[in-house]
Design a protein around this motif. Structure first.
Motif, PDB file in Angstrom:
ATOM      1  N   SER A  42       0.829  -1.210   0.000  1.00 34.02           N
ATOM      2  CA  SER A  42       0.000   0.000   0.000  1.00 34.02           C
ATOM      3  C   SER A  42       0.858   1.252   0.000  1.00 34.02           C
ATOM      4  O   SER A  42       0.558   2.223  -0.703  1.00 34.02           O
ATOM      5  CB  SER A  42      -0.931  -0.002   1.215  1.00 34.02           C
ATOM      6  OG  SER A  42      -1.868  -1.053   1.129  1.00 34.02           O
ATOM      7  N   ASP A  43       1.926   1.258   0.813  1.00 36.28           N
ATOM      8  CA  ASP A  43       2.818   2.424   0.838  1.00 36.28           C
ATOM      9  C   ASP A  43       3.431   2.665  -0.536  1.00 36.28           C
ATOM     10  O   ASP A  43       3.518   3.803  -1.003  1.00 36.28           O
ATOM     11  CB  ASP A  43       3.923   2.220   1.877  1.00 36.28           C
ATOM     12  CG  ASP A  43       3.497   2.635   3.274  1.00 36.28           C
ATOM     13  OD1 ASP A  43       2.305   2.950   3.475  1.00 36.28           O
ATOM     14  OD2 ASP A  43       4.357   2.661   4.177  1.00 36.28           O
ATOM     15  N   ILE A  44       3.864   1.601  -1.186  1.00 33.89           N
ATOM     16  CA  ILE A  44       4.435   1.738  -2.532  1.00 33.89           C
ATOM     17  C   ILE A  44       3.408   2.339  -3.485  1.00 33.89           C
ATOM     18  O   ILE A  44       3.696   3.286  -4.232  1.00 33.89           O
ATOM     19  CB  ILE A  44       4.921   0.374  -3.055  1.00 33.89           C
ATOM     20  CG1 ILE A  44       6.097  -0.135  -2.221  1.00 33.89           C
ATOM     21  CG2 ILE A  44       5.322   0.470  -4.530  1.00 33.89           C
ATOM     22  CD1 ILE A  44       6.496  -1.559  -2.534  1.00 33.89           C
ATOM     23  N   ALA A  45       2.201   1.784  -3.465  1.00 31.85           N
ATOM     24  CA  ALA A  45       1.162   2.228  -4.401  1.00 31.85           C
ATOM     25  C   ALA A  45       0.748   3.671  -4.168  1.00 31.85           C
ATOM     26  O   ALA A  45       0.489   4.412  -5.127  1.00 31.85           O
ATOM     27  CB  ALA A  45      -0.061   1.310  -4.272  1.00 31.85           C
ATOM     28  N   LEU A  52       9.785   1.419   3.588  1.00 29.64           N
ATOM     29  CA  LEU A  52       9.724  -0.033   3.665  1.00 29.64           C
ATOM     30  C   LEU A  52      10.756  -0.564   4.646  1.00 29.64           C
ATOM     31  O   LEU A  52      10.496  -1.527   5.385  1.00 29.64           O
ATOM     32  CB  LEU A  52       9.962  -0.657   2.282  1.00 29.64           C
ATOM     33  CG  LEU A  52       9.076  -0.150   1.138  1.00 29.64           C
ATOM     34  CD1 LEU A  52       9.301  -0.992  -0.112  1.00 29.64           C
ATOM     35  CD2 LEU A  52       7.611  -0.176   1.535  1.00 29.64           C
ATOM     36  N   LEU A  53      11.927   0.068   4.681  1.00 29.30           N
ATOM     37  CA  LEU A  53      12.976  -0.372   5.598  1.00 29.30           C
ATOM     38  C   LEU A  53      12.565  -0.161   7.055  1.00 29.30           C
ATOM     39  O   LEU A  53      12.904  -0.981   7.921  1.00 29.30           O
ATOM     40  CB  LEU A  53      14.274   0.379   5.291  1.00 29.30           C
ATOM     41  CG  LEU A  53      15.526  -0.113   6.019  1.00 29.30           C
ATOM     42  CD1 LEU A  53      15.810  -1.580   5.683  1.00 29.30           C
ATOM     43  CD2 LEU A  53      16.729   0.767   5.653  1.00 29.30           C
ATOM     44  N   THR A  54      11.828   0.909   7.331  1.00 27.60           N
ATOM     45  CA  THR A  54      11.373   1.116   8.712  1.00 27.60           C
ATOM     46  C   THR A  54      10.471  -0.033   9.155  1.00 27.60           C
ATOM     47  O   THR A  54      10.553  -0.498  10.304  1.00 27.60           O
ATOM     48  CB  THR A  54      10.599   2.443   8.880  1.00 27.60           C
ATOM     49  OG1 THR A  54       9.408   2.416   8.081  1.00 27.60           O
ATOM     50  CG2 THR A  54      11.433   3.638   8.500  1.00 27.60           C
ATOM     51  N   GLU A  55       9.599  -0.494   8.254  1.00 25.72           N
ATOM     52  CA  GLU A  55       8.718  -1.611   8.606  1.00 25.72           C
ATOM     53  C   GLU A  55       9.518  -2.898   8.785  1.00 25.72           C
ATOM     54  O   GLU A  55       9.217  -3.707   9.677  1.00 25.72           O
ATOM     55  CB  GLU A  55       7.636  -1.782   7.536  1.00 25.72           C
ATOM     56  CG  GLU A  55       6.755  -0.559   7.340  1.00 25.72           C
ATOM     57  CD  GLU A  55       6.224  -0.016   8.659  1.00 25.72           C
ATOM     58  OE1 GLU A  55       5.645  -0.805   9.443  1.00 25.72           O
ATOM     59  OE2 GLU A  55       6.398   1.180   8.928  1.00 25.72           O
ATOM     60  N   PHE A  56      10.536  -3.085   7.957  1.00 23.39           N
ATOM     61  CA  PHE A  56      11.401  -4.252   8.110  1.00 23.39           C
ATOM     62  C   PHE A  56      12.110  -4.221   9.461  1.00 23.39           C
ATOM     63  O   PHE A  56      12.189  -5.251  10.159  1.00 23.39           O
ATOM     64  CB  PHE A  56      12.429  -4.287   6.974  1.00 23.39           C
ATOM     65  CG  PHE A  56      13.420  -5.409   7.073  1.00 23.39           C
ATOM     66  CD1 PHE A  56      13.053  -6.707   6.740  1.00 23.39           C
ATOM     67  CD2 PHE A  56      14.720  -5.173   7.492  1.00 23.39           C
ATOM     68  CE1 PHE A  56      13.961  -7.748   6.832  1.00 23.39           C
ATOM     69  CE2 PHE A  56      15.636  -6.204   7.595  1.00 23.39           C
ATOM     70  CZ  PHE A  56      15.269  -7.502   7.266  1.00 23.39           C
ATOM     71  N   CYS A  57      12.611  -3.049   9.839  1.00 24.48           N
ATOM     72  CA  CYS A  57      13.281  -2.924  11.138  1.00 24.48           C
ATOM     73  C   CYS A  57      12.314  -3.204  12.282  1.00 24.48           C
ATOM     74  O   CYS A  57      12.689  -3.798  13.297  1.00 24.48           O
ATOM     75  CB  CYS A  57      13.881  -1.526  11.285  1.00 24.48           C
ATOM     76  SG  CYS A  57      15.269  -1.193  10.168  1.00 24.48           S
ATOM     77  N   GLY A  58      11.071  -2.764  12.127  1.00 23.87           N
ATOM     78  CA  GLY A  58      10.072  -3.029  13.153  1.00 23.87           C
ATOM     79  C   GLY A  58       9.788  -4.507  13.304  1.00 23.87           C
ATOM     80  O   GLY A  58       9.681  -5.033  14.421  1.00 23.87           O
ATOM     81  N   THR A  96      14.110   6.929  12.031  1.00 17.80           N
ATOM     82  CA  THR A  96      13.146   5.929  12.507  1.00 17.80           C
ATOM     83  C   THR A  96      13.755   4.529  12.478  1.00 17.80           C
ATOM     84  O   THR A  96      13.600   3.752  13.427  1.00 17.80           O
ATOM     85  CB  THR A  96      11.876   5.969  11.639  1.00 17.80           C
ATOM     86  OG1 THR A  96      11.305   7.279  11.689  1.00 17.80           O
ATOM     87  CG2 THR A  96      10.846   4.957  12.128  1.00 17.80           C
ATOM     88  N   CYS A  97      14.438   4.181  11.391  1.00 17.49           N
ATOM     89  CA  CYS A  97      15.099   2.880  11.301  1.00 17.49           C
ATOM     90  C   CYS A  97      16.094   2.693  12.438  1.00 17.49           C
ATOM     91  O   CYS A  97      16.137   1.630  13.083  1.00 17.49           O
ATOM     92  CB  CYS A  97      15.828   2.747   9.961  1.00 17.49           C
ATOM     93  SG  CYS A  97      14.767   2.630   8.513  1.00 17.49           S
ATOM     94  N   ILE A  98      16.895   3.720  12.686  1.00 18.17           N
ATOM     95  CA  ILE A  98      17.896   3.642  13.753  1.00 18.17           C
ATOM     96  C   ILE A  98      17.218   3.464  15.106  1.00 18.17           C
ATOM     97  O   ILE A  98      17.633   2.630  15.926  1.00 18.17           O
ATOM     98  CB  ILE A  98      18.781   4.899  13.733  1.00 18.17           C
ATOM     99  CG1 ILE A  98      19.638   4.915  12.462  1.00 18.17           C
ATOM    100  CG2 ILE A  98      19.664   4.962  14.982  1.00 18.17           C
ATOM    101  CD1 ILE A  98      20.366   6.223  12.218  1.00 18.17           C
ATOM    102  N   ASN A  99      16.164   4.232  15.342  1.00 13.42           N
ATOM    103  CA  ASN A  99      15.452   4.127  16.617  1.00 13.42           C
ATOM    104  C   ASN A  99      14.878   2.731  16.833  1.00 13.42           C
ATOM    105  O   ASN A  99      14.921   2.189  17.938  1.00 13.42           O
ATOM    106  CB  ASN A  99      14.328   5.162  16.678  1.00 13.42           C
ATOM    107  CG  ASN A  99      14.830   6.559  17.010  1.00 13.42           C
ATOM    108  OD1 ASN A  99      15.953   6.714  17.480  1.00 13.42           O
ATOM    109  ND2 ASN A  99      14.014   7.555  16.755  1.00 13.42           N
TER     110      ASN A  99
END
Length: 199
Positions: free
Chosen positions: A97-100, A124-130, A186-189
């Motif tokens: 959805s984010d991509i679209a 997308l990377l932030t979601e992967f990190c989560g 965000t990814c770092i956090n």
């Protein structure tokens, strides 16, 4: 502080319709799939008709998407509908959805496509990190400053600005560069939070 922190209050506003949906036989997975399909339709419309006025769809739909995302989670938790399939659909649906919904910004006048693509990649990377926090046996990470709901607010506001203040498109490069920095933060956090928990 992110919009995720006010999620319980948002859920309370949605609660009156929850039991009604359950009585109608609506399941959490159906809501998740509907949200994904609707996101693809809206994103496809933005790609096929990348005019300024059609971006008025974005803030309205992003708010609607946030409500649907809250509803599918509440249905799953409160009516015993949690499943591995649901967890997969939820994570994959959010990413697709984010991509679209956000890539079409690259088609607007004055856009810097490389910065839009970078922003989407980092989102997308932030979601992967989560999700990675869960592989360490920890709760899924939702740290900010630019989580899913915060992105919806930022890009929904920009979509509205594109319609009511066309000159804002000239600042697209700055906006997506700033968003990329916030997403990297965000990814770092999220990674630091997972590692602190592990320690």
């Amino acid at each position: 502080m992110t919009l995720y922190d006010i999620k319980p209050r948002f859920q309370a506003l949605l609660r009156p319709c929850l039991a009604w949906l359950y009585r109608q036989g609506v399941t959490a997975n159906q809501v998740t799939l509907f949200t994904l399909v609707a996101s693809l339709v809206v994103g496809g419309s933005l790609v096929l008709y990348p005019s300024r006025m059609i971006f008025a769809l974005l803030p309205v739909f992003l708010f609607f998407r946030m409500a649907l995302n809250a509803i599918d989670g509440m249905l799953a938790r409160e009516f015993n509908q949690q499943s591995r399939l649901g967890a997969l659909l939820n994570e994959i649906g959010d990413i697709v959805s984010d991509i679209a919904l956000y890539l079409p910004f690259a088609l607007l006048p004055f856009a810097r496509p490389e910065l839009v693509i970078l922003t989407v990649f980092l989102a997308l990377l932030t979601e992967f990190c989560g999700v990675m926090a869960q592989t360490l046996g920890r709760p899924r990470g939702y740290q900010g400053p630019l989580g899913k709901s915060d992105r919806a607010l930022l890009f929904g506001s920009y979509g509205l600005a594109v319609v009511v203040w066309p000159e804002s498109m000239a600042y697209s490069g700055w906006l997506f560069a700033f968003a990329s920095l916030l997403l990297l933060w965000t990814c770092i956090n999220r990674c630091r939070a997972a590692l602190r928990s592990e320690a």
